[in-house]
Motif scaffolding. Structure first.
Motif, PDB file in Angstrom:
ATOM      1  N   UNK A  13      45.110 -15.166 -52.269  1.00 27.23           N
ATOM      2  CA  UNK A  13      45.988 -15.700 -51.293  1.00 27.23           C
ATOM      3  C   UNK A  13      45.661 -14.995 -49.717  1.00 27.23           C
ATOM      4  N   UNK A  14      44.994 -13.730 -49.819  1.00 24.84           N
ATOM      5  CA  UNK A  14      44.587 -13.277 -48.594  1.00 24.84           C
ATOM      6  C   UNK A  14      43.359 -13.764 -48.247  1.00 24.84           C
ATOM      7  N   UNK A  15      42.302 -14.298 -48.934  1.00 24.71           N
ATOM      8  CA  UNK A  15      41.249 -14.867 -48.421  1.00 24.71           C
ATOM      9  C   UNK A  15      41.660 -16.290 -47.860  1.00 24.71           C
ATOM     10  N   UNK A  16      42.574 -17.103 -48.384  1.00 20.92           N
ATOM     11  CA  UNK A  16      43.126 -18.212 -48.199  1.00 20.92           C
ATOM     12  C   UNK A  16      43.607 -18.096 -46.470  1.00 20.92           C
ATOM     13  N   UNK A  17      44.442 -17.439 -46.332  1.00 19.55           N
ATOM     14  CA  UNK A  17      45.132 -16.943 -45.085  1.00 19.55           C
ATOM     15  C   UNK A  17      43.987 -16.616 -44.124  1.00 19.55           C
ATOM     16  N   UNK A  18      42.950 -15.946 -44.702  1.00 16.65           N
ATOM     17  CA  UNK A  18      41.780 -15.600 -43.740  1.00 16.65           C
ATOM     18  C   UNK A  18      40.982 -16.786 -43.143  1.00 16.65           C
ATOM     19  N   UNK A  19      41.010 -17.869 -44.063  1.00 19.91           N
ATOM     20  CA  UNK A  19      40.209 -19.071 -43.641  1.00 19.91           C
ATOM     21  C   UNK A  19      41.120 -19.927 -42.880  1.00 19.91           C
ATOM     22  N   UNK A  20      42.659 -19.990 -43.186  1.00 22.83           N
ATOM     23  CA  UNK A  20      43.256 -20.650 -42.228  1.00 22.83           C
ATOM     24  C   UNK A  20      43.048 -20.097 -40.772  1.00 22.83           C
ATOM     25  N   UNK A  21      42.991 -18.686 -40.836  1.00 25.55           N
ATOM     26  CA  UNK A  21      43.243 -18.127 -39.284  1.00 25.55           C
ATOM     27  C   UNK A  21      41.608 -18.294 -38.473  1.00 25.55           C
ATOM     28  N   UNK A  22      40.851 -18.497 -39.557  1.00 24.35           N
ATOM     29  CA  UNK A  22      39.511 -18.773 -39.038  1.00 24.35           C
ATOM     30  C   UNK A  22      39.454 -20.437 -38.573  1.00 24.35           C
ATOM     31  N   UNK A  23      40.142 -21.104 -39.201  1.00 28.25           N
ATOM     32  CA  UNK A  23      39.905 -22.789 -38.919  1.00 28.25           C
ATOM     33  C   UNK A  23      40.741 -22.943 -37.514  1.00 28.25           C
ATOM     34  N   UNK A  24      41.941 -22.187 -37.439  1.00 32.18           N
ATOM     35  CA  UNK A  24      42.907 -22.171 -36.221  1.00 32.18           C
ATOM     36  C   UNK A  24      42.385 -21.421 -35.017  1.00 32.18           C
ATOM     37  N   UNK A  25      41.423 -20.575 -35.374  1.00 36.34           N
ATOM     38  CA  UNK A  25      41.051 -19.528 -34.320  1.00 36.34           C
ATOM     39  C   UNK A  25      40.304 -20.241 -33.066  1.00 36.34           C
ATOM     40  N   UNK A  26      40.666 -19.747 -31.991  1.00 36.47           N
ATOM     41  CA  UNK A  26      39.765 -20.547 -30.631  1.00 36.47           C
ATOM     42  C   UNK A  26      38.983 -19.487 -30.167  1.00 36.47           C
ATOM     43  N   UNK A  27      38.749 -18.377 -30.761  1.00 35.26           N
ATOM     44  CA  UNK A  27      38.116 -17.518 -30.053  1.00 35.26           C
ATOM     45  C   UNK A  27      36.530 -16.932 -31.039  1.00 35.26           C
ATOM     46  N   UNK A  28      36.831 -17.251 -32.310  1.00 34.18           N
ATOM     47  CA  UNK A  28      35.616 -16.849 -33.274  1.00 34.18           C
ATOM     48  C   UNK A  28      34.240 -17.556 -32.702  1.00 34.18           C
ATOM     49  N   UNK A  29      34.286 -18.765 -32.601  1.00 34.41           N
ATOM     50  CA  UNK A  29      32.915 -19.454 -32.154  1.00 34.41           C
ATOM     51  C   UNK A  29      32.859 -19.101 -30.920  1.00 34.41           C
ATOM     52  N   UNK A  30      33.452 -19.084 -29.795  1.00 34.18           N
ATOM     53  CA  UNK A  30      33.076 -18.584 -28.450  1.00 34.18           C
ATOM     54  C   UNK A  30      32.196 -17.318 -28.625  1.00 34.18           C
ATOM     55  N   UNK A  31      32.980 -16.497 -29.352  1.00 33.31           N
ATOM     56  CA  UNK A  31      32.326 -15.032 -29.632  1.00 33.31           C
ATOM     57  C   UNK A  31      30.930 -15.201 -30.161  1.00 33.31           C
ATOM     58  N   UNK A  32      30.835 -15.894 -31.192  1.00 32.86           N
ATOM     59  CA  UNK A  32      29.537 -16.291 -31.712  1.00 32.86           C
ATOM     60  C   UNK A  32      28.521 -16.829 -30.716  1.00 32.86           C
ATOM     61  N   UNK A  33      28.981 -17.862 -29.590  1.00 31.92           N
ATOM     62  CA  UNK A  33      28.057 -18.315 -28.847  1.00 31.92           C
ATOM     63  C   UNK A  33      27.826 -17.285 -27.669  1.00 31.92           C
ATOM     64  N   UNK A  34      28.658 -16.390 -27.442  1.00 35.19           N
ATOM     65  CA  UNK A  34      28.432 -15.177 -26.713  1.00 35.19           C
ATOM     66  C   UNK A  34      27.334 -14.259 -27.016  1.00 35.19           C
ATOM     67  N   UNK A  35      27.224 -13.981 -28.425  1.00 31.83           N
ATOM     68  CA  UNK A  35      26.189 -13.193 -28.968  1.00 31.83           C
ATOM     69  C   UNK A  35      24.895 -13.991 -28.921  1.00 31.83           C
ATOM     70  N   UNK A  36      25.034 -15.382 -29.358  1.00 29.77           N
ATOM     71  CA  UNK A  36      23.525 -15.948 -29.488  1.00 29.77           C
ATOM     72  C   UNK A  36      23.168 -16.224 -28.039  1.00 29.77           C
ATOM     73  N   UNK A  37      23.988 -16.246 -26.899  1.00 33.48           N
ATOM     74  CA  UNK A  37      23.448 -16.571 -25.683  1.00 33.48           C
ATOM     75  C   UNK A  37      22.621 -15.238 -25.245  1.00 33.48           C
ATOM     76  N   UNK A  38      23.061 -14.054 -25.352  1.00 40.60           N
ATOM     77  CA  UNK A  38      22.418 -12.828 -25.182  1.00 40.60           C
ATOM     78  C   UNK A  38      21.052 -12.787 -26.143  1.00 40.60           C
ATOM     79  N   UNK A  39      21.173 -13.323 -27.175  1.00 35.36           N
ATOM     80  CA  UNK A  39      19.844 -13.090 -28.068  1.00 35.36           C
ATOM     81  C   UNK A  39      18.844 -14.038 -27.473  1.00 35.36           C
ATOM     82  N   UNK A  40      19.156 -15.316 -27.093  1.00 35.85           N
ATOM     83  CA  UNK A  40      18.386 -16.316 -26.530  1.00 35.85           C
ATOM     84  C   UNK A  40      17.706 -15.741 -25.315  1.00 35.85           C
TER      85      UNK A  40
END
Length: 439
Positions: A13-40
């Motif tokens: 149940x906790x993993x399901x709620x975590x997946x739901x949070x990740x799907x609805x989150x508007x900051x996780x992918x932008x954060x990944x983009x921020x890190x990838x931009x620095x690496x590139x």
């Protein structure tokens, strides 16, 4: 095989709620983009020593600094623009559509890709700006920053095009209806694949252990495989006391264990049922129908007064109900283990539940609308022609209720006759002979 330390691990149940949070989150992918931009940026600066770069890719330090500074500023401005659009979408959805739709809108992948591209381009240009010196310019990196800006602008145009066209109520109704239909078909196929052949003595007679919920919340989903494995381990039949979409008060029975040889761990069992603040669509196709009805009755409210939108939404409710029709719906489902022994009883929704959800509130709120009454009659008469014999009594009962509503709302004989005419367009689609409801 589960280890003895499993109770200390994160529950399903906790993993399901975590997946739901990740799907609805508007900051996780932008954060990944921020890190990838620095690496590139580090990578682009590291290949400057290569002699294969053409002369047209050479920049002066002043030009490179101006270009990268402009990219940084433009990305910040575009991020603010997209955030502004998001705020306007929230206002429109909660004001003229349905607040429940926002749970699906937050999951839009294109929106997250746009934000991630903008933040990645910002981080890339800002990191590369620090590499510029009077005698050393990352020429390749500056050129790639122009490519990144071009990609960002194209994604922005695609983003604007999608939400300009897809934020209309009828477009949202189409999206939600198709998503709900897919969830319904997938869920019924899976549950019938695991159904037990012999359901006569389920649940078995004997002692019942009540496993209660420690916290309250809406039942969002459950792990069928985990519950069946638990039932096998304790040689019992588990019965879910609530169906997906129900609100479960704290301290009430969540799962019943019938004929258990040993007492299941309550925390382990409740960890296989996800409770949250609101419904989700993953295992709850009726939630999609709920959103469609909400959009229709919002359009019928005195503040909006748009019966044509309600008629358009009824088109998609009609489609959804025709998708529900062929499904093998039951009031309960008995799932079996690998030996075909019943292990899990899950409450289900029948045809009457979906039909009442789809038409009852629209009939009540649209009782005085000629368009809505005519479209509802056409919907119900279409169901009379297409559904199997065991589903027809419920359809005829809804037709009788619609007839009574028309009788109460239209005292003038001419207007009453018009409201009793089936019309797939509400008004203007051609008159069809009225079917007499069976009482």
């Amino acid at each position: 095989m589960r280890t003895a330390r499993e109770p200390t691990m994160m529950s399903w149940a906790a993993r399901f709620r975590l997946r739901q949070y990740a799907k609805a989150s508007l900051w996780i992918l932008p954060l990944i983009g921020l890190l990838l931009g620095t690496v590139f940026a580090e990578w682009a600066a590291g290949v400057e020593g290569a002699g294969w770069l053409p002369d047209s890719w050479r920049y002066s330090a002043t030009t490179a600094s101006s270009v990268l500074s402009s990219v940084v500023g433009s990305m910040v401005a575009l991020l603010g623009f997209v955030v502004t659009i998001g705020v306007l979408v929230v206002q429109q959805a909660t004001g003229t559509l349905s607040p429940r739709y926002m749970r699906l809108w937050y999951r839009d992948r294109l929106q997250k890709a746009v934000l991630a591209t903008f933040t990645g381009t910002f981080a890339y240009a800002f990191s590369l700006l620090r590499k510029i010196e009077s005698d050393a310019v990352p020429d390749l990196g500056v050129t790639l920053s122009g490519v990144a800006v071009s990609v960002s602008l194209m994604l922005l145009l695609i983003y604007l095009n999608r939400f300009t066209h897809n934020l209309r109520p009828v477009a949202i109704a189409d999206l939600v209806g198709r998503l709900g239909g897919k969830v319904l078909i997938r869920a019924t196929e899976r549950i019938h694949h695991s159904s037990a052949r012999d359901e006569v003595s389920v649940p078995p007679a004997g002692p019942v252990i009540h496993i209660r919920s420690e916290r309250g919340g809406v039942m969002q989903a459950f792990d069928a495989a985990g519950l069946i494995a638990t039932a096998v381990r304790h040689d019992c039949v588990l019965v879910l006391a609530h169906q997906v979409g129900d609100f479960v008060p704290p301290g009430t029975t969540l799962v019943e264990a019938h004929g258990s040889a040993s007492e299941p761990d309550p925390r382990r069992v409740t960890g296989l049922v996800a409770l949250g603040t609101e419904r989700t669509i993953e295992q709850d196709p009726a939630f999609a129908l709920r959103i469609l009805v909400d959009i229709a009755i919002r359009a019928l409210s005195p503040a909006v007064n748009d019966p044509t939108t309600a008629v358009q939404v009824l088109n998609h409710i009609d489609t959804f109900l025709h998708t529900v029709g062929p499904a093998r719906l039951r009031d309960r489902y008995v799932l079996a283990d690998d030996q075909d022994r019943p292990r899990l009883v899950v409450p289900g929704r029948g045809w009457e539940d979906y039909l009442q959800l789809g038409v009852t509130e629209i009939r009540e709120y649209g009782a005085t609308s000629l368009q809505v009454c005519r479209r509802l009659r056409a919907l119900l008469e279409d169901l009379l022609e297409t559904q199997s014999a065991e589903r027809l009594p419920a359809v005829r009962a809804e037709l009788a209720l619609l007839e009574e509503s028309v009788q109460r709302s239209f005292s003038d004989l001419a207007r009453r006759a018009g409201a009793q005419t089936a019309d797939r367009q509400g008004i203007g689609g051609g008159r069809r002979p009225r079917s007499e409801p069976s009482r």
